[in-house]
Enzyme design. Structure first.
Site, PDB file in Angstrom:
ATOM      1  N   ARG A  48       0.818  -1.210   0.000  1.00  0.00           N
ATOM      2  CA  ARG A  48       0.000   0.000   0.000  1.00  0.00           C
ATOM      3  C   ARG A  48       0.861   1.274   0.000  1.00  0.00           C
ATOM      4  O   ARG A  48       0.452   2.297  -0.530  1.00  0.00           O
ATOM      5  CB  ARG A  48      -0.851  -0.086   1.271  1.00  0.00           C
ATOM      6  N   ASP A 234      -3.731 -23.450  14.134  1.00  0.00           N
ATOM      7  CA  ASP A 234      -2.480 -22.854  13.669  1.00  0.00           C
ATOM      8  C   ASP A 234      -1.456 -23.916  13.245  1.00  0.00           C
ATOM      9  O   ASP A 234      -0.676 -23.699  12.326  1.00  0.00           O
ATOM     10  CB  ASP A 234      -1.900 -21.992  14.799  1.00  0.00           C
ATOM     11  N   HIS A 239       0.087 -28.178   9.264  1.00  0.00           N
ATOM     12  CA  HIS A 239       1.394 -28.826   9.277  1.00  0.00           C
ATOM     13  C   HIS A 239       1.361 -30.284   9.771  1.00  0.00           C
ATOM     14  O   HIS A 239       1.896 -31.176   9.124  1.00  0.00           O
ATOM     15  CB  HIS A 239       2.372 -28.035  10.142  1.00  0.00           C
TER      16      HIS A 239
HETATM   17  C1  BG6 Z   1       3.416 -21.255  11.410  1.00  0.00           C
HETATM   18  C2  BG6 Z   1       2.585 -20.934  12.619  1.00  0.00           C
HETATM   19  O1  BG6 Z   1       2.617 -21.725  10.369  1.00  0.00           O
HETATM   20  O2  BG6 Z   1       4.383 -22.252  11.744  1.00  0.00           O
HETATM   21  C3  BG6 Z   1       3.470 -20.454  13.768  1.00  0.00           C
HETATM   22  O3  BG6 Z   1       1.646 -19.916  12.297  1.00  0.00           O
HETATM   23  C4  BG6 Z   1       4.544 -21.484  14.041  1.00  0.00           C
HETATM   24  O4  BG6 Z   1       2.700 -20.228  14.934  1.00  0.00           O
HETATM   25  C5  BG6 Z   1       5.287 -21.858  12.770  1.00  0.00           C
HETATM   26  O5  BG6 Z   1       5.444 -20.911  14.999  1.00  0.00           O
HETATM   27  C6  BG6 Z   1       6.238 -23.025  13.022  1.00  0.00           C
HETATM   28  O6  BG6 Z   1       7.027 -23.229  11.888  1.00  0.00           O
HETATM   29  P1  BG6 Z   1       8.447 -23.943  12.005  1.00  0.00           P
HETATM   30  O7  BG6 Z   1       8.917 -24.065  10.598  1.00  0.00           O
HETATM   31  O8  BG6 Z   1       9.305 -23.058  12.865  1.00  0.00           O
HETATM   32  O9  BG6 Z   1       8.187 -25.267  12.674  1.00  0.00           O
END
Ligand code: BG6
Length: 491
Positions: A48, A234, A239
């Site tokens: 922006r 999250d 993941h």
């Molecule tokens: C993110 C989350 O997707 O992954 C975070 O939003 C988290 O809260 C992070 O800390 C962890 O990623 P990594 O690669 O450090 O395990």
């Protein structure tokens, strides 16, 4: 000089934001360094703020100094990257403002347009519309979406529908950065390039599987976002379920998007729902209180900056999951993830079944079962824990559990481990979708997660306290101990 074959205009929406500065711009720098960007590829930052190209280039340079490191920045690589940079500043929330972008980006048959949306999802629809109205959503265009992709099944469907009005599924690249991690990719190699594991990879030989993603960080100044999400949405929805799907899926016929995603969808679809009946036995929610990480005193979740005193959001989750299919019948998958835990550690532990008969009972009553440990981070590597004879002439054979340790550091000495975003940006530019999440996967994952949230709500399940710097609430030990097992905290 090696270079990728794809020439593109890479449009980075949200180019001044935290993700772009910490991860995406450094990843583009590394791709430049490895000569993996086409000579004519351009990077167009969009945000922006009103900036000219020079001011933007200075900002990118400052981010690289901060997140790649001043000593590690190579001047000739930076000079090459700087020549690719352009900036367009306009109000992303107004579809009519996108004509500014069209003045810079002119798609041709020889130049694909790859748009990376590192912005809040509320902007996805307007950005897609703006791109489409400026003829930048052509059949060759690709769009890369960052999480969060909704906060439940309903909202994720809405996002998918909105984006789907302008882009086909084959043009949509949904990021889960875990899929770009070297060690997660190594899971594919481990499973499908090593026949010794193939016959063992099922309920016949495996007793149970643990997936742990423990973090030492707290909410890192994003209390507002985090409090709406919580650890289940999250970390688990994306993941952990992606890792679970890669562990549990059937061998895909090929290493392409269609085959890999098809197999992952089948796993996610087979997750046994968690309901009011089993939620108390099969899940634990936790919230951290003040404590110590190493010798640093840290506040509790409710004392963090911006916190609201009565939040019931979970910062820790443990779940016992089951995949109701032939291969995984009776094999529990214990998932565990939390903030402010004792260590930063992400790992998968595959515990094999014990020997059916012990011929060494005179020296050892019970033989510990073999375990395969895949360490995703830190100290990336693979370990096999097995029994060995202690050398010596004693009358009875002495056995000892020993570890076959394949640490990436030592095995691939001098080989830099690339950041997940480098791999993912490269695949998006190249148009390879197999490391991106399909719509169906996202929706099945949300369906399972929504079930857990609903069951928590109906049963009034509140987060249990745990001290920062611990391994989570005591109830998570009970969850697994109830089945006669224990978490692998033997680091
Ligand atoms: C993110 C989350 O997707 O992954 C975070 O939003 C988290 O809260 C992070 O800390 C962890 O990623 P990594 O690669 O450090 O395990």
């Amino acid at each position: 000089m090696a270079s990728t074959t794809t020439c593109c205009d890479f449009i980075l929406f949200g180019t001044l934001g935290d993700l772009a500065r910490r991860k995406l711009l450094p990843a583009l720098y590394q791709l430049e360094k490895a000569n993996l960007l086409h000579a004519n590829t351009r990077i167009i930052g969009v945000a922006r703020d009103t900036l000219d190209n020079e001011a933007f280039t200075n900002k990118v340079h400052a981010s690289l100094i901060e997140f790649v490191g001043k000593d590690k920045l190579d001047t000739s690589v930076w000079n090459r990257l700087a020549k690719r940079l352009h900036y367009c500043g306009f109000d992303l929330a107004k579809a009519s403002a996108y004509s500014v972008l069209a003045e810079t980006v002119k798609p041709t048959d020889k130049r694909a347009v790859v748009s990376y949306l590192a912005t809040p999802p509320q902007l996805f629809s307007t950005i897609c519309k703006g791109l489409s109205e400026q003829q930048l959503a052509t059949a060759q265009a690709r769009i890369v979406l960052e999480k969060p992709l909704g906060h439940d099944l309903e909202s994720s469907r809405q996002i998918n529908q909105e984006v789907g009005k302008y882009f086909q599924e084959s043009q949509i690249y949904r990021i889960d950065h875990y899929l770009g991690k070297e060690t997660v990719l190594n899971l594919l190699a481990l499973r499908f390039a090593n026949p010794i594991f193939a016959d063992q990879w099922s309920h016949n030989a495996i007793d149970h599987i643990q997936i742990t993603a423990a973090e030492q960080v707290g909410v890192e100044g994003r209390w507002g976002y985090y409090d709406d999400a919580g650890q289940l949405r999250d970390m688990v929805q994306n993941h952990l379920l992606q890792v679970l799907a890669l562990i549990a899926m059937e061998p895909p016929t090929r290493l392409d998007a269609e085959s890999v995603r098809e197999e992952k969808v089948k796993v996610l679809r087979s997750l046994r729902p968690i309901t009011q009946q089993n939620v108390r036995d099969d899940t634990v929610r936790g919230q951290y209180s003040a404590g110590f990480i190493g010798d640093k005193k840290v506040p509790g979740y409710l004392e963090e900056e911006g916190a609201n005193e009565v939040s019931k959001t979970e910062t820790f989750v443990a779940v016992k999951a089951h995949i109701d299919n032939w291969r995984w019948a009776q094999v529990p998958f214990y998932l565990r993830t939390g903030k402010r835990m004792a260590q930063k550690r992400t790992e998968i532990v595959i515990s094999f079944k014990p020997q059916p008969h012990n011929i060494f009972h005179e020296t050892m009553n019970q033989l510990p079962p073999n375990r395969l440990v895949i360490r995703l981070q830190p100290d990336e590597g693979v370990e096999i824990q097995m029994m060995n004879k202690v050398p010596g002439l004693g009358k009875q054979m002495q056995l000892k559990p020993t570890t076959l340790d394949l640490s990436f550091d030592q095995t691939f000495e001098n080989q830099r481990i690339s950041d997940a975003y480098e791999r993912l940006l490269l695949e998006a530019i190249e148009g390879n979708q197999y490391l991106f999440v399909a719509r169906e996967e996202v929706e099945h994952a949300w369906k399972w997660i929504d079930g857990i949230r609903d069951a928590w709500q109906r049963t009034g399940e509140e987060p249990k306290g745990y001290q920062s710097g611990s391994w989570g609430p005591a109830a998570s030990v009970t969850l697994i101990a109830h089945d006669g097992r224990e978490w692998d905290d033997d680091f």
